[in-house]
Scaffold this active site. Sequence first.
Site, PDB file in Angstrom:
ATOM      1  CD  GLU A   1      15.279  32.661  31.463  1.00 56.57           C
ATOM      2  OE1 GLU A   1      15.603  32.645  32.670  1.00 56.57           O
ATOM      3  OE2 GLU A   1      14.151  32.992  31.076  1.00 56.57           O
TER       4      GLU A   1
ATOM      5  N   GLY B   1      25.526  38.088  28.523  1.00 55.60           N
ATOM      6  CA  GLY B   1      24.181  38.606  28.292  1.00 55.60           C
ATOM      7  C   GLY B   1      24.200  40.048  27.830  1.00 55.60           C
TER       8      GLY B   1
ATOM      9  CB  CYS C   1      21.262  30.055  36.704  1.00 60.43           C
ATOM     10  SG  CYS C   1      19.846  29.140  36.042  1.00 60.43           S
TER      11      CYS C   1
ATOM     12  N   GLY D   1      23.004  32.074  30.054  1.00 58.63           N
ATOM     13  CA  GLY D   1      24.418  32.144  30.393  1.00 58.63           C
ATOM     14  C   GLY D   1      24.699  33.234  31.410  1.00 58.63           C
ATOM     15  CB  SER D   2      27.873  34.766  32.428  1.00 58.95           C
ATOM     16  OG  SER D   2      28.408  35.304  31.226  1.00 58.95           O
TER      17      SER D   2
END
Length: 485
Positions: free
Chosen positions: A207, A190, A245, A185-186
Amino acid sequence: MESELESMREYFKSGKTRSVSWRLSQLKGLLLFIKEKEAEIFEALKKDLGKHPVEAFRDEVGTLIKSINFALKGLKNWMSSEKVKLPKIAVLSSAKLVPQPLGLVLIISSWNFPLGLSLEPLIGAIAAGNTMVLKPSEMAPACSSLLANVMTTYLDTKAIKVIQGGPSIGEQLLQQKWDKIFFTGSALVGRIVMSAAVKHLTPVVLELGGKCPAVVDSFSSSWDKQVAVNRIAVSKFGNCAGQACIAIDYILVEKKFASNLVELMKASIKNMFGDNPRESNTIARIINKHHFLRLKNLLSDLAVQKSVVYGGSMDEENLFIEPTILLDPPLQSEIMTDEIFGPLLPIITLDMVEDSIEFINSKPKALAIYAFTKNEQFKRRIEAETSSGSLVFNDAVIQYAVDTLPFGGIGESGIGRYHGKFSFDTFTHHKAVTTRSFLTDFWFRFPPWNGQKLMLFETVYNFDYLGILLVILGLKRCKRNLDVI
């Protein structure tokens, strides 16, 4: 929730998930789910993101089938202990690395590839023999429901659970004790995940993403130009409309080639998505109104609006944004400081293409760098002088589908790696096991200490086997003052 997780811990302790038969059966069950429910998967991806079935198969269904088959083929070998070479001095000794599952792990996935980003880490967690909880994104509700209510019927629900819910459920899950947390995610979320993991010193894989640049050299061949442009266009706009991403975030190009690049990009976009992309049913939609408005806001600045050279139309009701090209938007604008995550593509011009290295190095480390060039010296410079999760020459996004390469970020773009055996390793502890015989020992290991023993240790640690013999025979003596005050 706590009692349910405790039951999963007890199930793990029973050893059921450690057997090769259990792991194989769960991977086969996952594969059967994907193949038997392909139509339902296509429908869910269409409902959540407007993905065309071809894009859905290319990016999610097909890559998952490939990944599961790769794991099925390699699993027994991955599970095998690995013999470790010891130095000659370690006579009658042996060592090995024994792969063991971590225990109970948590996987939190993202919405942009709601099947792929949920099941890729799940494949690794299953292959490694863990029990696991998957929390899919609430922002892709059709896919989340499919995973929770359909996929689980193919799997051992004592070991594998899917928990749906929004941020409050995520917070509750993060408060629990896990043996590993895998988050996609963002960077903002994170940081929350990493902060929560500190409480129990839980290892994490993050990630994330960031702004992935593409460097485009000025090719002399029209064929090379066209191939490069097509690959850029499909990687940016045909990849969940840039909601990925690893999608190209912006392009760096020499000023003298910029106008030619823009014209080639325009033609490529029209060729792929037609004169009216909204009606083509080929480009994915923005996930929700919040993200639509976020992207719309990126274009609200007057200076940014002036930089739009193609596209820019929007349909808020249908959450559609036309593929849009911007030429030299202000570098301090949000579109050049924040991750775009949408079908907006800035092109930044430089005096020389080599200046792109300095430009890239002035930004946070990217998840991926893409460079389109035939200049071998320039390739070597990019490889040596930049840092990123991955580097791809003359294409984009393809590294995600390669099982033999690790996928992951560096710095602000992420921590840890997965895909293929790397997924297995991520959810595995490789325990070091050493065995010694009782038949031999080295007398100088034990006190009292003297100069001869010091010399023996020095020769041993320098792998000087002749020196060991000379010390033992008394032909070499310690000349140091070993008096300790």
